[in-house]
Every structure is written in structure tokens, then in C-alpha cells.
Design a protein around this motif. Structure first.
Motif, PDB file in Angstrom:
ATOM      1  N   ASP A 184      92.130  36.157  46.729  1.00 39.19           N
ATOM      2  CA  ASP A 184      91.628  38.046  46.508  1.00 39.19           C
ATOM      3  C   ASP A 184      91.065  37.719  47.454  1.00 39.19           C
ATOM      4  O   ASP A 184      91.194  38.904  47.730  1.00 39.19           O
ATOM      5  N   VAL A 185      90.769  36.807  48.631  1.00 35.98           N
ATOM      6  CA  VAL A 185      89.890  36.989  49.830  1.00 35.98           C
ATOM      7  C   VAL A 185      90.657  37.634  50.149  1.00 35.98           C
ATOM      8  O   VAL A 185      90.310  38.888  51.354  1.00 35.98           O
ATOM      9  N   ARG A 186      92.171  37.264  51.116  1.00 34.05           N
ATOM     10  CA  ARG A 186      93.374  37.041  52.003  1.00 34.05           C
ATOM     11  C   ARG A 186      93.100  38.871  51.204  1.00 34.05           C
ATOM     12  O   ARG A 186      93.079  39.518  51.907  1.00 34.05           O
TER      13      ARG A 186
ATOM     14  N   LEU B  14      82.078  40.920  44.453  1.00 35.15           N
ATOM     15  CA  LEU B  14      82.143  40.923  43.932  1.00 35.15           C
ATOM     16  C   LEU B  14      83.077  41.017  43.205  1.00 35.15           C
ATOM     17  O   LEU B  14      84.049  41.162  42.136  1.00 35.15           O
ATOM     18  N   PRO B  15      84.358  42.117  44.013  1.00 36.74           N
ATOM     19  CA  PRO B  15      85.609  42.214  43.231  1.00 36.74           C
ATOM     20  C   PRO B  15      86.399  40.726  43.122  1.00 36.74           C
ATOM     21  O   PRO B  15      87.273  40.373  42.409  1.00 36.74           O
ATOM     22  N   VAL B  16      86.497  39.860  43.816  1.00 41.63           N
ATOM     23  CA  VAL B  16      87.155  38.623  43.740  1.00 41.63           C
ATOM     24  C   VAL B  16      85.622  37.788  42.630  1.00 41.63           C
ATOM     25  O   VAL B  16      87.382  37.467  41.904  1.00 41.63           O
TER      26      VAL B  16
ATOM     27  N   CYS C 199     106.997  22.598  53.925  1.00 37.19           N
ATOM     28  CA  CYS C 199     107.599  21.701  52.051  1.00 37.19           C
ATOM     29  C   CYS C 199     106.453  23.172  50.516  1.00 37.19           C
ATOM     30  O   CYS C 199     107.323  23.187  50.248  1.00 37.19           O
ATOM     31  N   ARG C 200     105.961  23.344  51.367  1.00 39.19           N
ATOM     32  CA  ARG C 200     104.886  24.499  50.812  1.00 39.19           C
ATOM     33  C   ARG C 200     106.199  25.545  50.046  1.00 39.19           C
ATOM     34  O   ARG C 200     107.315  26.321  51.266  1.00 39.19           O
ATOM     35  N   VAL C 201     105.233  26.566  48.767  1.00 42.29           N
ATOM     36  CA  VAL C 201     106.443  27.746  49.320  1.00 42.29           C
ATOM     37  C   VAL C 201     105.724  28.294  49.021  1.00 42.29           C
ATOM     38  O   VAL C 201     103.980  29.142  49.043  1.00 42.29           O
ATOM     39  N   PRO C 202     106.025  29.669  49.903  1.00 33.09           N
ATOM     40  CA  PRO C 202     105.540  30.392  50.862  1.00 33.09           C
ATOM     41  C   PRO C 202     104.307  31.508  50.044  1.00 33.09           C
ATOM     42  O   PRO C 202     103.333  31.888  50.588  1.00 33.09           O
ATOM     43  N   ASP C 203     104.951  32.656  49.599  1.00 28.81           N
ATOM     44  CA  ASP C 203     104.413  33.103  48.605  1.00 28.81           C
ATOM     45  C   ASP C 203     103.621  32.654  47.281  1.00 28.81           C
ATOM     46  O   ASP C 203     103.466  33.198  46.163  1.00 28.81           O
ATOM     47  N   ALA C 204     103.432  31.124  46.542  1.00 32.11           N
ATOM     48  CA  ALA C 204     102.429  30.567  45.831  1.00 32.11           C
ATOM     49  C   ALA C 204     101.078  31.179  45.897  1.00 32.11           C
ATOM     50  O   ALA C 204     100.595  30.749  47.156  1.00 32.11           O
ATOM     51  N   PRO C 205     100.075  31.168  45.154  1.00 34.79           N
ATOM     52  CA  PRO C 205      98.965  31.370  45.734  1.00 34.79           C
ATOM     53  C   PRO C 205      98.501  30.337  46.195  1.00 34.79           C
ATOM     54  O   PRO C 205      96.899  30.555  46.926  1.00 34.79           O
ATOM     55  N   TRP C 206      98.685  29.173  45.718  1.00 35.28           N
ATOM     56  CA  TRP C 206      98.279  28.165  46.579  1.00 35.28           C
ATOM     57  C   TRP C 206      98.415  26.859  47.589  1.00 35.28           C
ATOM     58  O   TRP C 206      98.285  26.015  48.102  1.00 35.28           O
ATOM     59  N   ALA C 207      99.272  27.834  48.450  1.00 33.11           N
ATOM     60  CA  ALA C 207     100.019  27.420  49.899  1.00 33.11           C
ATOM     61  C   ALA C 207      99.096  27.859  50.650  1.00 33.11           C
ATOM     62  O   ALA C 207      99.710  27.421  51.663  1.00 33.11           O
ATOM     63  N   ARG C 208      97.715  28.429  49.732  1.00 33.17           N
ATOM     64  CA  ARG C 208      96.997  28.521  51.480  1.00 33.17           C
ATOM     65  C   ARG C 208      95.957  27.590  51.475  1.00 33.17           C
ATOM     66  O   ARG C 208      94.693  27.916  52.131  1.00 33.17           O
ATOM     67  N   SER C 209      95.741  26.440  50.558  1.00 35.46           N
ATOM     68  CA  SER C 209      95.101  26.208  50.950  1.00 35.46           C
ATOM     69  C   SER C 209      94.614  25.250  51.582  1.00 35.46           C
ATOM     70  O   SER C 209      93.628  24.640  51.892  1.00 35.46           O
ATOM     71  N   TYR C 210      95.504  24.852  52.540  1.00 34.23           N
ATOM     72  CA  TYR C 210      95.665  23.902  53.159  1.00 34.23           C
ATOM     73  C   TYR C 210      93.825  24.158  54.428  1.00 34.23           C
ATOM     74  O   TYR C 210      93.879  23.846  54.790  1.00 34.23           O
ATOM     75  N   ALA C 211      94.863  25.409  54.494  1.00 32.76           N
ATOM     76  CA  ALA C 211      93.884  26.077  56.172  1.00 32.76           C
ATOM     77  C   ALA C 211      92.433  25.990  55.214  1.00 32.76           C
ATOM     78  O   ALA C 211      91.440  25.765  56.148  1.00 32.76           O
TER      79      ALA C 211
ATOM     80  N   ARG D  94      89.643  41.529  52.306  1.00 27.40           N
ATOM     81  CA  ARG D  94      89.877  41.901  53.630  1.00 27.40           C
ATOM     82  C   ARG D  94      90.953  42.572  53.784  1.00 27.40           C
ATOM     83  O   ARG D  94      90.830  43.296  55.097  1.00 27.40           O
ATOM     84  N   THR D  95      92.242  42.161  53.499  1.00 25.99           N
ATOM     85  CA  THR D  95      93.776  43.484  54.339  1.00 25.99           C
ATOM     86  C   THR D  95      93.165  44.370  54.049  1.00 25.99           C
ATOM     87  O   THR D  95      93.662  45.213  54.606  1.00 25.99           O
ATOM     88  N   ALA D  96      93.282  44.883  52.665  1.00 26.19           N
ATOM     89  CA  ALA D  96      92.633  46.215  51.877  1.00 26.19           C
ATOM     90  C   ALA D  96      91.558  47.080  53.011  1.00 26.19           C
ATOM     91  O   ALA D  96      91.628  48.033  52.964  1.00 26.19           O
ATOM     92  N   ARG D  97      90.439  46.037  53.072  1.00 28.24           N
ATOM     93  CA  ARG D  97      89.567  46.489  54.240  1.00 28.24           C
ATOM     94  C   ARG D  97      90.175  46.877  54.973  1.00 28.24           C
ATOM     95  O   ARG D  97      89.405  48.483  55.961  1.00 28.24           O
ATOM     96  N   ARG D  98      90.641  46.065  55.848  1.00 25.82           N
ATOM     97  CA  ARG D  98      91.296  46.399  57.373  1.00 25.82           C
ATOM     98  C   ARG D  98      92.208  48.066  57.235  1.00 25.82           C
ATOM     99  O   ARG D  98      92.537  48.355  58.455  1.00 25.82           O
ATOM    100  N   LEU D  99      92.723  48.194  55.966  1.00 28.64           N
ATOM    101  CA  LEU D  99      93.625  48.977  56.051  1.00 28.64           C
ATOM    102  C   LEU D  99      93.354  50.186  55.685  1.00 28.64           C
ATOM    103  O   LEU D  99      93.147  51.666  55.928  1.00 28.64           O
ATOM    104  N   ARG D 100      91.788  50.513  55.118  1.00 29.39           N
ATOM    105  CA  ARG D 100      91.067  51.261  55.328  1.00 29.39           C
ATOM    106  C   ARG D 100      89.759  52.057  56.506  1.00 29.39           C
ATOM    107  O   ARG D 100      89.359  52.449  56.143  1.00 29.39           O
ATOM    108  N   GLY D 101      90.009  51.266  57.168  1.00 27.51           N
ATOM    109  CA  GLY D 101      89.302  51.638  58.487  1.00 27.51           C
ATOM    110  C   GLY D 101      87.453  50.371  58.257  1.00 27.51           C
ATOM    111  O   GLY D 101      86.836  50.965  59.528  1.00 27.51           O
ATOM    112  N   ARG D 102      87.857  49.564  57.936  1.00 24.08           N
ATOM    113  CA  ARG D 102      86.191  49.040  57.246  1.00 24.08           C
ATOM    114  C   ARG D 102      86.177  47.956  57.904  1.00 24.08           C
ATOM    115  O   ARG D 102      87.213  47.183  58.327  1.00 24.08           O
ATOM    116  N   ALA D 103      84.781  47.129  58.066  1.00 24.48           N
ATOM    117  CA  ALA D 103      84.970  45.655  58.830  1.00 24.48           C
ATOM    118  C   ALA D 103      85.590  44.472  57.837  1.00 24.48           C
ATOM    119  O   ALA D 103      85.100  45.064  56.694  1.00 24.48           O
TER     120      ALA D 103
END
Length: 378
Positions: free
Chosen positions: A196-198, A222-224, A71-83, A201-210
Motif C-alpha cells: 500500500d505504501v509503494r 491515513l489511506p494506508v 524463488c519469489r513470485v514477483p507480483d505477490a503482495p508479500w514478495a517485497r517483504s525482504y527489502a 507513493r507512486t500515485a503521489r509521484r504521478l500527481r507531481g507531489r513529493a
């Protein structure tokens, strides 16, 4: 003579159909009332508070997760709160087990798992120990208590993932609008923080960083925080531009009556809810009296609000069914706690494997009803 408007071409007519379907989909994506999701989740949380059976608690968390996935809206910013709340619950279980190992457990046991060096404490600290014998019964008791708290967090995470905070704020009574803004801002902090954290983290992976580890967490923090500050400034500017805080003049007698009724009603609701969730029993009279006083105070306090609602949410049949699903789970679990105490609160000593009682499990499965309602799915 006015010119006749030309008929649209066949290709244009074909393009209108997807747009109409998308508009209809956006209308259906609103889903039931946001308050219905919270009442449904609070019903599951009430059921979780009345049992220590790990099988029933795991079933409650699974029911909440299934409804969120459906029932969640997948693209909503609050949709991943359950995890996020589910991971927080796992951390709570680990901490509770750690306390049981270090500080001991009030449950006596005969199955020794390990023996730690015990630190002698002064006489004024009697009843508290550091180290010593760790039993399987004590660990099992701590695990059950931690799992109950983790299930409560999972139910709250489901409510955060399903209910749109802005729609919930729009549906509040006028007397609670100021307090509701503060609560909704606090509720939206966690979903936006997770998003924001996700993203970072995705941006860091795309840049080849841990993207894991303490160092990566510090670099992401700090960016968060910067994004949270920018949202706060934007929210304050939007509230100021919309004239937030304006109130109408009401007589002083009405203000005093409103304050007395609202405060007394909310205190009665808190005391009645605590008695309802406690193992001692339920004070239904106090709960109903507090609700009546709170409703009267809120209606009087609504005279101070001069705001209007654009497209107010309606409490439709889907919202009633969602609410009834959660309340049915709570009511049947409370009844089962009195009728089948050994099934919902099995003894720790002697140490036995948990079992799934049939009728309480069937009552918990009633919470799956929103996942099968067409109006509740996006």
C-alpha cells in the motif's frame, strides 16, 4: 443423428498452446510447501544466532536475498517483504550504535574515537553512564551485535517473501487453526502495508507531489490505515460466511488431555529451542520430548475441527530439499561454533579486521540450494 463437432481452426489451436502453457506455469508457481520455506529460513536464522563474525553474517543475508530474488513470485503482495525487513535491520544497527555512543559499552578499549560530556548520575545508578569516552572497540562490539539481529530480521523477511501465508494457514493442524488465523493475519499485515505504501507513493509521484519526508509520510498514513481497516472488515465477513469457529463435540477427558499435552509440549519446545540457540549448549532431549508431546496433543485436538481442505499442499521432494538445505546450514554452523570458536566469535580486543573462515562459509553456501531447484522457482 448427433451433429459432429467441427475441428478447431489452426489459429484456435495455436491459441490453445499459450493457454495450456500459462495453466502449467500457474501450477508451477505454487512452489514448495510454505512450511519448507519457514524451516529453511529458521535454519539460516539459527546459524546467524551462533556467530558474531560480520563476514559470515553478511554472507547469510546475501544467501537469503539471492534465494528470495530467484524463488519469489514477483507480483505477490508479500514478495517485497525482504527489502522492508532489510531496511529495518539497518535501522536496528544504527540504534545499537547510538546506544553504544550515548550509554557506553561493556567492552574496554584503548582506541578513543571521541569524548562526550559525561552527565553525573546518582549512586543508585551505578554501572550506567551517559556520555564519556567512546572507543573503537565498543563501537565494533555494538556493530557486531546489531548486525546479528539485522541478519535474523533478514532471514524472517526472506520467509515472509517466499511463503504464501494463506497456504501456510491451510497446512496447519486442526487444533491450531484458530491461533493460526491470528498469526497469518498478523504476518500478512506487513507485506500488504508495504504494498500500500509503494502504491500510494507512486500515485503521489504521478500527481507531481513529493513522496519523501515527514509530511508525505503523514499524508500517506491515513489511506494506508483505511485500506487495512477495509481488509479487516472483508476478512471478518468472509470468515463469518464460511462458518469459521464451528467445532465438534469431544469428551471432556480428551479436551483435558489435549490441553495438557499441547501446553506441555509447546513449553518443552520453547525451552529446548532457547537452549539450542543459547551459547551454553543444546538440550536435545527436552526438545524431542516437547515435540512428541506437542504432536500428540495436536492430533487429539484435531478431532474438534470439522473443516476440510481443498487441494491440500503436499510435502514433496522439493520441500524436503529446501528444508534439508536450511537445517544443514544450522547444524554445520552449530558444529563450527564449538570446533572453531575463534572464527565464529572473534575477539573484540585487540581490534582486528574480520575474516571469512572457509568451512563455515562453505556451510552457509548450502543455503543457496533452493535457488537451483526447478520446483522452487516460479
Amino acid at each position: 443423428m448427433p451433429r459432429r463437432r467441427p475441428e478447431p481452426a489452426a489459429a484456435d489451436r495455436r491459441d490453445e498452446a499459450p493457454r495450456s502453457a500459462a495453466s502449467a506455469g500457474r501450477g508451477r508457481a505454487r512452489g514448495p510447501h510454505a512450511g519448507a520455506w519457514w524451516l529453511w529460513a529458521l535454519g539460516l536464522a539459527t546459524a546467524a544466532s551462533r556467530t558474531t563474525n560480520p563476514a559470515l553474517l553478511a554472507l547469510l543475508a546475501a544467501v537469503a536475498g539471492y534465494v528470495v530474488a530467484a524463488c519469489r513470485v514477483p507480483d505477490a503482495p508479500w514478495a517485497r517483504s525482504y527489502a522492508a525487513f532489510l531496511r529495518l535491520g539497518l535501522v536496528v544497527i544504527v540504534i545499537r550504535l547510538g546506544f553504544a555512543v550515548v550509554l557506553g559499552s561493556p567492552v574496554p578499549g584503548t582506541h578513543t574515537v571521541l569524548t562526550l560530556p559525561e552527565v553525573p548520575l546518582p549512586d543508585w545508578a551505578q554501572g550506567v553512564r551517559l556520555g564519556g569516552r567512546v572507543t573503537a572497540e565498543g563501537l565494533w562490539f555494538a556493530f557486531r551485535e546489531g548486525m546479528r539481529l539485522a541478519t535474523l530480521l533478514a532471514c524472517l523477511g526472506a520467509a515472509n517473501a517466499l511463503a504464501n501465508p494463506a497456504r501456510l494457514l491451510k497446512s496447519l493442524p486442526g487444533a491450531l487453526y484458530e491461533a493460526g488465523v491470528a498469526v497469518v493475519v498478523a504476518m500478512t499485515f506487513a507485506p500488504h502495508l508495504v504494498a500500500d505504501v509503494r502504491r500510494l507513493r507512486t500515485a503521489r509521484r504521478l500527481r507531481g507531489r513529493a513522496d519523501r519526508g515527514v509530511r508525505a509520510l503523514l499524508q500517506v498514513g491515513l489511506p494506508v490505515l483505511e485500506g487495512a481497516l477495509e481488509r479487516s472488515v472483508a476478512l471478518a465477513a468472509a470468515m463469518d460466511a464460511r462458518g469459521y469457529g464451528r467445532t465438534a463435540e469431544v469428551p471432556s477427558a480428551v479436551r483435558r488431555a489435549t490441553a495438557a499435552l499441547t501446553l506441555g509440549g509447546l513449553l518443552g519446545l520453547c525451552a529446548g529451542t532457547y537452549a539450542l540457540l543459547a551459547a551454553a549448549g543444546a538440550a536435545y532431549g527436552l526438545l524431542l520430548a516437547g515435540a512428541a508431546a506437542a504432536v500428540a496433543g495436536l492430533r487429539l485436538g484435531g478431532r474438534r475441527s470439522v473443516r476440510t481442505r481443498y487441494r491440500p499442499d503436499r510435502w514433496d521432494a522439493t520441500a524436503w530439499l529446501v528444508t534439508a538445505s536450511g537445517l544443514a546450514v544450522a547444524a554445520l554452523t552449530i558444529w563450527a561454533a564449538g570446533a572453531l570458536p575463534a572464527d565464529l566469535d572473534p575477539p573484540v580486543v585487540p581490534l582486528t579486521a574480520p575474516s571469512l573462515p572457509l568451512w563455515p562459509a562453505a556451510a552457509v553456501l548450502l543455503g543457496l540450494l533452493p535457488a537451483h531447484l526447478r520446483g522452487a522457482r516460479p
